[in-house]
Write a protein that holds these residues in place. Structure first.
Motif, PDB file in Angstrom:
ATOM      1  N   PRO A 126     -22.719  38.978  83.640  1.00 51.65           N
ATOM      2  CA  PRO A 126     -23.609  38.888  82.486  1.00 51.65           C
ATOM      3  C   PRO A 126     -23.669  37.459  81.914  1.00 51.65           C
ATOM      4  CG  PRO A 126     -22.129  40.779  82.259  1.00 51.65           C
ATOM      5  CD  PRO A 126     -21.651  39.973  83.427  1.00 51.65           C
ATOM      6  N   TYR A 127     -24.896  37.086  81.492  1.00 49.75           N
ATOM      7  CA  TYR A 127     -25.105  35.738  80.960  1.00 49.75           C
ATOM      8  C   TYR A 127     -25.713  35.821  79.563  1.00 49.75           C
ATOM      9  CZ  TYR A 127     -29.333  37.220  83.458  1.00 49.75           C
ATOM     10  OH  TYR A 127     -30.367  37.956  83.961  1.00 49.75           O
ATOM     11  N   TRP A 128     -25.601  34.714  78.864  1.00 51.23           N
ATOM     12  CA  TRP A 128     -26.247  34.613  77.551  1.00 51.23           C
ATOM     13  C   TRP A 128     -27.761  34.658  77.755  1.00 51.23           C
ATOM     14  CZ3 TRP A 128     -27.734  29.574  74.929  1.00 51.23           C
ATOM     15  CH2 TRP A 128     -28.189  29.807  73.617  1.00 51.23           C
ATOM     16  N   VAL A 129     -28.441  35.391  76.894  1.00 52.09           N
ATOM     17  CA  VAL A 129     -29.869  35.702  77.080  1.00 52.09           C
ATOM     18  C   VAL A 129     -30.754  34.464  77.253  1.00 52.09           C
ATOM     19  CG1 VAL A 129     -29.735  37.872  75.832  1.00 52.09           C
ATOM     20  CG2 VAL A 129     -30.209  35.809  74.551  1.00 52.09           C
ATOM     21  N   SER A 130     -30.369  33.342  76.665  1.00 50.38           N
ATOM     22  CA  SER A 130     -31.287  32.198  76.655  1.00 50.38           C
ATOM     23  C   SER A 130     -31.268  31.374  77.955  1.00 50.38           C
ATOM     24  CB  SER A 130     -30.981  31.279  75.471  1.00 50.38           C
ATOM     25  OG  SER A 130     -31.287  31.965  74.266  1.00 50.38           O
ATOM     26  N   TYR A 131     -30.193  31.474  78.762  1.00 52.91           N
ATOM     27  CA  TYR A 131     -30.176  30.635  79.975  1.00 52.91           C
ATOM     28  C   TYR A 131     -31.335  30.961  80.916  1.00 52.91           C
ATOM     29  CZ  TYR A 131     -25.333  29.598  78.582  1.00 52.91           C
ATOM     30  OH  TYR A 131     -24.207  29.232  77.889  1.00 52.91           O
ATOM     31  N   PRO A 132     -31.490  32.218  81.351  1.00 47.14           N
ATOM     32  CA  PRO A 132     -32.573  32.469  82.316  1.00 47.14           C
ATOM     33  C   PRO A 132     -33.952  32.214  81.728  1.00 47.14           C
ATOM     34  CG  PRO A 132     -31.529  34.532  81.652  1.00 47.14           C
ATOM     35  CD  PRO A 132     -30.698  33.435  81.079  1.00 47.14           C
ATOM     36  N   GLU A 133     -34.106  32.490  80.434  1.00 48.13           N
ATOM     37  CA  GLU A 133     -35.425  32.283  79.820  1.00 48.13           C
ATOM     38  C   GLU A 133     -35.783  30.799  79.767  1.00 48.13           C
ATOM     39  OE1 GLU A 133     -37.765  34.520  79.022  1.00 48.13           O
ATOM     40  OE2 GLU A 133     -36.409  35.987  79.912  1.00 48.13           O
ATOM     41  N   MET A 134     -34.822  29.974  79.382  1.00 47.50           N
ATOM     42  CA  MET A 134     -35.104  28.529  79.331  1.00 47.50           C
ATOM     43  C   MET A 134     -35.358  27.979  80.729  1.00 47.50           C
ATOM     44  SD  MET A 134     -32.471  26.749  76.749  1.00 47.50           S
ATOM     45  CE  MET A 134     -32.082  27.339  75.124  1.00 47.50           C
ATOM     46  N   VAL A 135     -34.557  28.426  81.687  1.00 50.16           N
ATOM     47  CA  VAL A 135     -34.741  27.960  83.071  1.00 50.16           C
ATOM     48  C   VAL A 135     -36.132  28.346  83.563  1.00 50.16           C
ATOM     49  CG1 VAL A 135     -34.005  28.435  85.451  1.00 50.16           C
ATOM     50  CG2 VAL A 135     -32.297  27.883  83.703  1.00 50.16           C
ATOM     51  N   THR A 168     -31.692  25.537  95.852  1.00 42.93           N
ATOM     52  CA  THR A 168     -30.746  25.556  94.732  1.00 42.93           C
ATOM     53  C   THR A 168     -30.505  24.135  94.223  1.00 42.93           C
ATOM     54  OG1 THR A 168     -29.685  27.429  95.797  1.00 42.93           O
ATOM     55  CG2 THR A 168     -28.493  26.403  93.974  1.00 42.93           C
ATOM     56  N   ARG A 169     -30.573  23.979  92.913  1.00 37.77           N
ATOM     57  CA  ARG A 169     -30.378  22.649  92.309  1.00 37.77           C
ATOM     58  C   ARG A 169     -29.247  22.631  91.294  1.00 37.77           C
ATOM     59  NH1 ARG A 169     -32.542  21.457  95.721  1.00 37.77           N
ATOM     60  NH2 ARG A 169     -34.597  20.644  96.188  1.00 37.77           N
ATOM     61  N   MET A 170     -28.938  23.786  90.712  1.00 32.78           N
ATOM     62  CA  MET A 170     -28.066  23.746  89.528  1.00 32.78           C
ATOM     63  C   MET A 170     -27.218  25.012  89.415  1.00 32.78           C
ATOM     64  SD  MET A 170     -29.346  23.535  85.561  1.00 32.78           S
ATOM     65  CE  MET A 170     -30.034  21.900  85.641  1.00 32.78           C
ATOM     66  N   ILE A 171     -26.049  24.816  88.798  1.00 33.50           N
ATOM     67  CA  ILE A 171     -25.185  25.945  88.409  1.00 33.50           C
ATOM     68  C   ILE A 171     -25.031  25.858  86.886  1.00 33.50           C
ATOM     69  CG2 ILE A 171     -22.867  26.942  88.586  1.00 33.50           C
ATOM     70  CD1 ILE A 171     -22.592  25.295  91.263  1.00 33.50           C
ATOM     71  N   VAL A 172     -25.228  26.967  86.200  1.00 35.62           N
ATOM     72  CA  VAL A 172     -24.977  26.988  84.746  1.00 35.62           C
ATOM     73  C   VAL A 172     -23.669  27.730  84.506  1.00 35.62           C
ATOM     74  CG1 VAL A 172     -25.793  27.812  82.505  1.00 35.62           C
ATOM     75  CG2 VAL A 172     -27.434  26.925  84.164  1.00 35.62           C
ATOM     76  N   LEU A 173     -22.745  27.089  83.822  1.00 31.60           N
ATOM     77  CA  LEU A 173     -21.466  27.731  83.495  1.00 31.60           C
ATOM     78  C   LEU A 173     -21.326  27.863  81.994  1.00 31.60           C
ATOM     79  CD1 LEU A 173     -18.657  26.082  85.646  1.00 31.60           C
ATOM     80  CD2 LEU A 173     -19.923  28.169  86.123  1.00 31.60           C
ATOM     81  N   ASN A 174     -20.655  28.921  81.573  1.00 32.52           N
ATOM     82  CA  ASN A 174     -20.388  29.112  80.142  1.00 32.52           C
ATOM     83  C   ASN A 174     -19.019  29.780  80.051  1.00 32.52           C
ATOM     84  OD1 ASN A 174     -21.583  31.449  77.649  1.00 32.52           O
ATOM     85  ND2 ASN A 174     -20.740  29.434  77.327  1.00 32.52           N
ATOM     86  N   SER A 175     -18.003  28.965  79.785  1.00 33.34           N
ATOM     87  CA  SER A 175     -16.629  29.467  79.768  1.00 33.34           C
ATOM     88  C   SER A 175     -15.869  28.755  78.665  1.00 33.34           C
ATOM     89  CB  SER A 175     -15.977  29.196  81.128  1.00 33.34           C
ATOM     90  OG  SER A 175     -14.606  29.500  81.095  1.00 33.34           O
ATOM     91  N   PRO A 176     -15.299  29.499  77.686  1.00 37.52           N
ATOM     92  CA  PRO A 176     -15.385  30.940  77.450  1.00 37.52           C
ATOM     93  C   PRO A 176     -16.844  31.386  77.338  1.00 37.52           C
ATOM     94  CG  PRO A 176     -13.823  29.914  75.937  1.00 37.52           C
ATOM     95  CD  PRO A 176     -14.520  28.812  76.634  1.00 37.52           C
ATOM     96  N   GLY A 177     -17.103  32.602  77.823  1.00 38.78           N
ATOM     97  CA  GLY A 177     -18.480  33.019  78.005  1.00 38.78           C
ATOM     98  C   GLY A 177     -19.014  33.946  76.938  1.00 38.78           C
ATOM     99  N   ASN A 178     -20.284  33.789  76.691  1.00 43.65           N
ATOM    100  CA  ASN A 178     -21.073  34.709  75.876  1.00 43.65           C
ATOM    101  C   ASN A 178     -21.955  35.465  76.875  1.00 43.65           C
ATOM    102  OD1 ASN A 178     -22.870  35.928  74.137  1.00 43.65           O
ATOM    103  ND2 ASN A 178     -23.700  34.046  73.281  1.00 43.65           N
ATOM    104  N   PRO A 179     -21.898  36.781  76.988  1.00 45.20           N
ATOM    105  CA  PRO A 179     -21.304  37.751  76.085  1.00 45.20           C
ATOM    106  C   PRO A 179     -19.934  38.273  76.510  1.00 45.20           C
ATOM    107  CG  PRO A 179     -22.678  38.920  77.646  1.00 45.20           C
ATOM    108  CD  PRO A 179     -22.719  37.453  78.026  1.00 45.20           C
ATOM    109  N   THR A 180     -19.364  37.788  77.623  1.00 43.26           N
ATOM    110  CA  THR A 180     -18.198  38.491  78.186  1.00 43.26           C
ATOM    111  C   THR A 180     -16.869  38.054  77.592  1.00 43.26           C
ATOM    112  OG1 THR A 180     -17.903  36.827  79.900  1.00 43.26           O
ATOM    113  CG2 THR A 180     -19.365  38.679  80.425  1.00 43.26           C
ATOM    114  N   GLY A 181     -16.784  36.836  77.052  1.00 48.91           N
ATOM    115  CA  GLY A 181     -15.505  36.300  76.603  1.00 48.91           C
ATOM    116  C   GLY A 181     -14.625  35.847  77.755  1.00 48.91           C
ATOM    117  N   ALA A 182     -15.161  35.880  78.979  1.00 49.79           N
ATOM    118  CA  ALA A 182     -14.349  35.469  80.139  1.00 49.79           C
ATOM    119  C   ALA A 182     -14.088  33.967  80.094  1.00 49.79           C
ATOM    120  CB  ALA A 182     -15.071  35.821  81.438  1.00 49.79           C
ATOM    121  N   VAL A 183     -12.868  33.603  80.491  1.00 52.05           N
ATOM    122  CA  VAL A 183     -12.518  32.178  80.618  1.00 52.05           C
ATOM    123  C   VAL A 183     -12.245  31.950  82.106  1.00 52.05           C
ATOM    124  CG1 VAL A 183     -10.892  30.369  79.944  1.00 52.05           C
ATOM    125  CG2 VAL A 183     -11.508  32.168  78.300  1.00 52.05           C
TER     126      VAL A 183
END
Ligand code: GLU
Length: 388
Positions: A126-135, A168-183
Motif C-alpha cells: 500500500p502507498y500514500w494516495v498522492s504518489y500514483p496520482e501525481m505520477v 522504468t525510470r524511478m522508484i518512490v520510497l516512503n519509510s516510515p510509510g504512510n499508510p502502513t507504518g512500515a520501516v
C-alpha cells in the motif's frame, strides 16, 4: 461539448485526495455538531512548539513578509543542509537544497522535473494516495509493487526488480510509510539501492516520518546511492507544522535546479514567514529535539493501545514500526472497505480512510495522532460493529 467550459483530460483523470476528502467530511460533520472522532487525517494533534511560533511572530514584526529566493532563504537552506548531515549522514550543499510549500510540492516538482509520458515508476503498495496520482499527472505510469500485512508490509527488493522494464525510470520510497507504518530495514534499502544502480533508476525517497520510528533502525537511502537519490522531507509531521506548509528536498544539483525552475513558474517560493518558523525548528534543534522526543513517546503509547485494542476486537492490525498510522482488517465489519468505512462513520461516528486508494483492499487506515481518550473511545464505539 455543451456548457461554458470543458475540463482538461488531466483534470478529468485526476482522483481527488481521499485522505483530504474524508478529513473534510469529518470536519464538516463536527461543524454541524455531530460527535465524530476523526482518525482520518495524518496530522499531529500537538501544537507547534513555542520557539517556532515565536520566530514566526518575530519574522512578521520585522517585515520578513516579502518574496524570497525561489529555492528558499539562504539561512534555511544552510540549516537544512546541516540537518541532512547531522541527522541523516547526507551531504547536500545548500545549493543542492530547495524549500517548497509542503512536502507535496517537493514531490510534485520532482516528478515533473524527472518524468516523461510513458515512463514507469515503481511504488511499493500500500502507498500514500498522492504518489500514483501525481505520477500519472506527468503522463508517467505508476506501477505498484505489492507488500503484505503478514510481512509487516516489508518491501522485497526482488519483487521490485521483477517489475523493472526498459521504461522504468524511478522508484518512490516512503519509510516510515504512510499508510502502513512500515520501516524498511537497512538490508532492504541496500537491495533497493543496488536495483537503482543496476538499472540506472532515480530514487525519490519521502522521509517525512523519519523521527517517528519506534522499534526499528531508520536509514536514509541517499547515503547508499547518493547520485541516484532525491531526499524529500518537511516540517509538517516531526514538528507539528502541517499548516505552515514547509517541505524541502536535497539531491543532485541538476534535479534541484529543474525543480526550482518549475517552482519559479508556479508558487515562486514557500511562505516567507513559514520559512523563518522552519529555520527556528531546524536551527534551534536542541529545543526541537525535546519536543520530538516527547511526541514520539506519546505516539508509541498510543500505537500500543490502538494495535492491541483493534486486534482484541478481531480487526487484525499489524504493529507498525513507525509513523502514526495503523492498517486494520475490516472484513469482519464488511468485505468491502468502502462499505466498512461507511458503517464505521454512520454507526460508530468514527472517520477512517478506506484502503481503496492506498491499494489496500479489505483494510482501513486509522491515524493515531490523537489523544489516548479518543483512542479508547474509538475502540469502545467499534466494539458493537466488530461483533466482539
Ligand atoms: N499526509 C497526510 C495523510 O495522509 C495528510 C493529508 C494528505 O496530504 O494526504 O493523511
Amino acid at each position: 461539448m455543451s456548457g461554458p467550459f470543458s475540463l482538461s483530460d488531466r483534470a478529468l483523470s485526476l482522483k481527488p485526495s481521499s485522505t483530504v476528502a474524508v478529513t473534510s467530511r469529518a470536519l464538516e460533520l463536527q461543524r454541524q455538531g455531530v460527535d465524530v472522532i476523526s482518525m482520518s487525517v495524518g496530522e499531529p494533534d500537538f501544537d507547534t512548539p513555542d520557539h517556532v511560533k515565536a520566530a514566526a511572530i518575530r519574522a512578521i514584526e520585522s517585515g520578513k513578509t516579502k518574496y524570497t529566493a525561489v529555492s528558499g532563504i539562504a539561512e534555511l537552506r544552510e540549516a537544512i543542509s546541516a540537518k541532512f548531515a547531522r541527522e541523516n549522514g547526507l551531504t547536500y550543499a545548500p545549493e543542492c537544497v530547495t524549500v517548497t510549500s509542503g512536502g507535496k510540492q517537493a514531490l510534485f516538482n520532482a516528478f515533473f522535473a524527472l518524468l516523461n509520458p510513458g515512463d514507469e515508476v515503481l511504488i511499493p503498495a500500500p502507498y500514500w494516495v498522492s504518489y500514483p496520482e501525481m505520477v500519472a499527472l506527468t503522463g508517467a505510469v505508476p506501477v505498484a509493487v505489492p507488500t503484505t500485512p503478514e510481512s509487516g508490509f516489508m518491501l522485497d527488493p526482488g519483487e521490485l526488480e521483477a517489475r523493472v522494464t526498459a521504461r522504468t525510470r524511478m522508484i518512490v520510497l516512503n519509510s516510515p510509510g504512510n499508510p502502513t507504518g512500515a520501516v524498511f530495514s537497512p538490508e532492504v534499502l541496500r537491495g533497493v539501492a543496488a536495483v537503482a544502480q543496476r538499472h540506472g533508476l532515480m530514487i525519490v525517497t519521502d522521509e517525512m516520518y523519519e523521527h517517528l520510528v519506534y522499534d526499528a533502525e531508520q536509514l536514509s537511502i541517499g547515503t547508499l546511492a547518493p547520485e541516484h537519490t532525491l531526499t524529500v522531507n518537511g516540517a509538517s509531521k516531526a514538528y507539528a507544522m502541517t499548516g505552515w506548509r514547509i517541505g524541502y528536498a536535497g539531491g543532485p544539483k541538476g534535479v534541484i535546479a529543474a525543480m526550482n525552475a518549475l517552482q519559479s513558474q508556479s508558487t515562486s517560493n514557500a511562505s516567507s514567514v513559514s520559512q523563518y518558523a522552519a529555520l527556528a525548528a531546524l536551527g534551534d534543534h536542541e529545543a526541537t529535539a525535546q519536543f520530538v522526543t516527547l511526541a514520539r513517546a506519546a505516539y508509541r503509547a498510543r500505537r500500543d493501545r490502538i494495535v492491541s485494542g483493534l486486534n482484541a476486537l478481531g480487526l487484525r492490525t499489524p504493529t507498525p514500526q513507525g509513523a502514526f498510522y495503523v492498517m486494520a482488517d475490516t472484513t469482519p465489519i464488511h468485505a468491502d472497505e468502502l462499505e466498512a468505512t461507511r458503517r464505521i462513520l454512520d454507526e460508530a461516528r468514527v472517520a477512517v480512510v478506506p484502503g481503496t486508494d492506498f491499494a489496500a483492499p479489505g483494510q482501513v487506515r486509522l491515524s493515531y495522532a490523537t489523544s489516548m481518550d479518543n483512542i479508547n473511545e474509538v475502540l469502545r464505539r467499534l466494539a458493537p460493529l466488530s461483533g466482539a
